[in-house]
Design a protein around this motif. Structure first.
Motif, PDB file in Angstrom:
ATOM      1  N   PRO A  67     -15.627 -42.817  26.751  1.00  0.00           N
ATOM      2  CA  PRO A  67     -15.521 -44.241  26.430  1.00  0.00           C
ATOM      3  C   PRO A  67     -15.944 -44.540  24.996  1.00  0.00           C
ATOM      4  N   TYR A  68     -15.484 -45.671  24.500  1.00  0.00           N
ATOM      5  CA  TYR A  68     -15.741 -46.074  23.117  1.00  0.00           C
ATOM      6  C   TYR A  68     -17.229 -46.092  22.797  1.00  0.00           C
ATOM      7  N   ASP A  69     -18.036 -46.639  23.704  1.00  0.00           N
ATOM      8  CA  ASP A  69     -19.469 -46.763  23.428  1.00  0.00           C
ATOM      9  C   ASP A  69     -20.212 -45.438  23.553  1.00  0.00           C
ATOM     10  N   LYS A  70     -19.506 -44.368  23.950  1.00  0.00           N
ATOM     11  CA  LYS A  70     -20.108 -43.043  24.019  1.00  0.00           C
ATOM     12  C   LYS A  70     -19.633 -42.154  22.864  1.00  0.00           C
ATOM     13  N   ILE A  71     -18.979 -42.755  21.891  1.00  0.00           N
ATOM     14  CA  ILE A  71     -18.547 -42.029  20.691  1.00  0.00           C
ATOM     15  C   ILE A  71     -19.424 -42.483  19.527  1.00  0.00           C
ATOM     16  N   SER A  72     -19.939 -41.544  18.772  1.00  0.00           N
ATOM     17  CA  SER A  72     -20.826 -41.857  17.659  1.00  0.00           C
ATOM     18  C   SER A  72     -20.194 -42.857  16.692  1.00  0.00           C
ATOM     19  N   THR A  73     -20.973 -43.844  16.298  1.00  0.00           N
ATOM     20  CA  THR A  73     -20.502 -44.799  15.287  1.00  0.00           C
ATOM     21  C   THR A  73     -20.204 -44.072  13.984  1.00  0.00           C
ATOM     22  N   ASN A  74     -20.917 -42.983  13.724  1.00  0.00           N
ATOM     23  CA  ASN A  74     -20.633 -42.175  12.534  1.00  0.00           C
ATOM     24  C   ASN A  74     -19.186 -41.698  12.528  1.00  0.00           C
ATOM     25  N   LEU A  75     -18.716 -41.226  13.684  1.00  0.00           N
ATOM     26  CA  LEU A  75     -17.341 -40.731  13.754  1.00  0.00           C
ATOM     27  C   LEU A  75     -16.347 -41.870  13.594  1.00  0.00           C
ATOM     28  N   LYS A  76     -16.633 -43.003  14.194  1.00  0.00           N
ATOM     29  CA  LYS A  76     -15.740 -44.158  14.046  1.00  0.00           C
ATOM     30  C   LYS A  76     -15.603 -44.536  12.582  1.00  0.00           C
ATOM     31  N   ALA A 181     -16.215 -32.441  19.349  1.00  0.00           N
ATOM     32  CA  ALA A 181     -17.669 -32.336  19.194  1.00  0.00           C
ATOM     33  C   ALA A 181     -18.198 -31.072  19.865  1.00  0.00           C
ATOM     34  N   GLU A 182     -17.680 -30.765  21.038  1.00  0.00           N
ATOM     35  CA  GLU A 182     -18.115 -29.571  21.751  1.00  0.00           C
ATOM     36  C   GLU A 182     -17.605 -28.300  21.074  1.00  0.00           C
ATOM     37  N   HIS A 183     -16.349 -28.328  20.625  1.00  0.00           N
ATOM     38  CA  HIS A 183     -15.715 -27.145  20.029  1.00  0.00           C
ATOM     39  C   HIS A 183     -16.394 -26.726  18.726  1.00  0.00           C
ATOM     40  N   TYR A 184     -16.694 -27.699  17.869  1.00  0.00           N
ATOM     41  CA  TYR A 184     -17.219 -27.374  16.544  1.00  0.00           C
ATOM     42  C   TYR A 184     -18.747 -27.432  16.448  1.00  0.00           C
ATOM     43  N   PHE A 185     -19.374 -28.297  17.235  1.00  0.00           N
ATOM     44  CA  PHE A 185     -20.804 -28.517  17.053  1.00  0.00           C
ATOM     45  C   PHE A 185     -21.634 -28.374  18.326  1.00  0.00           C
ATOM     46  N   GLN A 191     -23.472 -37.785  19.879  1.00  0.00           N
ATOM     47  CA  GLN A 191     -24.564 -37.203  19.101  1.00  0.00           C
ATOM     48  C   GLN A 191     -24.148 -36.736  17.714  1.00  0.00           C
ATOM     49  N   LEU A 192     -22.904 -36.958  17.337  1.00  0.00           N
ATOM     50  CA  LEU A 192     -22.428 -36.502  16.025  1.00  0.00           C
ATOM     51  C   LEU A 192     -23.136 -37.245  14.899  1.00  0.00           C
ATOM     52  N   ASN A 193     -23.659 -36.485  13.939  1.00  0.00           N
ATOM     53  CA  ASN A 193     -24.300 -37.136  12.795  1.00  0.00           C
ATOM     54  C   ASN A 193     -23.258 -37.440  11.715  1.00  0.00           C
ATOM     55  N   ALA A 194     -23.703 -38.005  10.604  1.00  0.00           N
ATOM     56  CA  ALA A 194     -22.775 -38.449   9.563  1.00  0.00           C
ATOM     57  C   ALA A 194     -21.991 -37.290   8.963  1.00  0.00           C
ATOM     58  N   ALA A 195     -22.660 -36.184   8.654  1.00  0.00           N
ATOM     59  CA  ALA A 195     -21.987 -35.050   8.026  1.00  0.00           C
ATOM     60  C   ALA A 195     -20.968 -34.413   8.972  1.00  0.00           C
ATOM     61  N   GLN A 196     -21.338 -34.260  10.223  1.00  0.00           N
ATOM     62  CA  GLN A 196     -20.415 -33.700  11.210  1.00  0.00           C
ATOM     63  C   GLN A 196     -19.205 -34.604  11.405  1.00  0.00           C
ATOM     64  N   SER A 197     -19.460 -35.881  11.461  1.00  0.00           N
ATOM     65  CA  SER A 197     -18.372 -36.849  11.635  1.00  0.00           C
ATOM     66  C   SER A 197     -17.433 -36.835  10.443  1.00  0.00           C
ATOM     67  N   ALA A 198     -17.988 -36.771   9.247  1.00  0.00           N
ATOM     68  CA  ALA A 198     -17.163 -36.740   8.043  1.00  0.00           C
ATOM     69  C   ALA A 198     -16.294 -35.482   8.012  1.00  0.00           C
ATOM     70  N   ARG A 199     -16.846 -34.368   8.435  1.00  0.00           N
ATOM     71  CA  ARG A 199     -16.061 -33.128   8.463  1.00  0.00           C
ATOM     72  C   ARG A 199     -14.915 -33.237   9.462  1.00  0.00           C
ATOM     73  N   LEU A 200     -15.172 -33.772  10.651  1.00  0.00           N
ATOM     74  CA  LEU A 200     -14.107 -33.937  11.629  1.00  0.00           C
ATOM     75  C   LEU A 200     -13.010 -34.858  11.102  1.00  0.00           C
ATOM     76  N   ALA A 201     -13.412 -35.944  10.463  1.00  0.00           N
ATOM     77  CA  ALA A 201     -12.422 -36.878   9.917  1.00  0.00           C
ATOM     78  C   ALA A 201     -11.607 -36.228   8.813  1.00  0.00           C
ATOM     79  N   ALA A 202     -12.248 -35.384   8.018  1.00  0.00           N
ATOM     80  CA  ALA A 202     -11.548 -34.706   6.929  1.00  0.00           C
ATOM     81  C   ALA A 202     -10.507 -33.724   7.454  1.00  0.00           C
ATOM     82  N   MET A 203     -10.686 -33.248   8.676  1.00  0.00           N
ATOM     83  CA  MET A 203      -9.761 -32.290   9.270  1.00  0.00           C
ATOM     84  C   MET A 203      -8.472 -32.920   9.783  1.00  0.00           C
TER      85      MET A 203
END
Length: 236
Positions: A67-76, A181-185, A191-203
């Motif tokens: 669900p939306y509220d279970k996805i890190s705001t960092n990733l959004k 999140a599970e595959h990479y981290f 629980q994704l932090n800012a750096a992890q989220s930025a890397r996923l978005a960059a992909m």
């Protein structure tokens, strides 16, 4: 041309128009369905699975809805910063962004670079991923635009982003924020932090490539850029 032949052509054209409108109505009903239900798959997932199983018969797609509220705001924030910084404000399509992307890609092509930039909004990408093929025909693009307007008319921005984050491709067979999140981290999407989220978005522009090649120099540079941009975007 005889009157009977003209009449026949008219009937064929009307039948074609009716079939087209009926098809669009069916898609609109499916969009309304998405307002209340979570899709378990998408056209792009099915197409990817077909390709993978042609190489390996037991290949599977990795995907878990969250669900939306279970996805890190960092990733959004990272995804909006990377893919559609004006997501909150536009009505589905940004024509200027499409023009800028076309000019950028032409410059990269002329310089021999393989880098590409998409001009599609998150809503356009959602329309394509959910319902359409990956071919680049004018008909496919026109249908994408029609679906984009349907999605924007029926769904909230939050719902559109929730759907996008849950069906986006993040690896050869990895789809959705939770699977990524599970595959990479090895952690939950919340629980994704800012750096992890930025890397996923960059992909996102080429997830299967980065899944195979890992953290390339360009991916590292793009991640640093997104870390700076994340703070400046608004999310639902």
């Amino acid at each position: 041309m005889s009157r009977s032949k003209s009449k026949l052509i008219g009937i064929v054209l009307l039948a074609g128009l009716f079939a087209f409108l009926l098809y669009q109505f069916g898609l609109f009903v499916m969009v309304i369905w998405l307002k209340f239900h979570n899709p378990s798959t998408s056209a792009f997932m099915r197409n990817t699975l077909t390709q993978l199983q042609a190489e390996q018969a037991n290949a599977q797609i990795i995907h878990t809805w969250v669900p939306y509220d279970k996805i890190s705001t960092n990733l959004k924030r990272a995804v909006v910063a990377a893919e559609d910084s004006n997501f909150i404000n536009h009505s589905g399509v940004e024509w200027e962004a499409i023009q800028r992307a076309w000019e950028y890609n032409m410059r990269m092509s002329e310089s021999g670079s393989e880098r590409v930039r998409g001009g599609s909004t998150i809503t356009q990408q959602l329309a394509k991923n959910l319902f359409l093929s990956s071919d680049r025909s004018y008909w496919r693009k026109a249908q994408e635009l029609l679906l984009t307007f349907m999605l924007e008319a029926v769904l909230s921005k939050q719902r559109i982003l929730e759907l996008y984050l849950n069906i986006a491709q993040w690896g050869k067979n990895v789809f959705g924020a939770q699977a990524a999140a599970e595959h990479y981290f090895k952690r939950h999407a919340s629980q994704l932090n800012a750096a992890q989220s930025a890397r996923l978005a960059a992909m996102l522009p080429n997830p299967a490539y980065y899944d195979k090649r890992g953290n390339t120099r360009y991916l590292q540079s793009r991640t640093r850029t997104l870390l700076q941009r994340m703070r400046m975007v608004e999310v639902p």
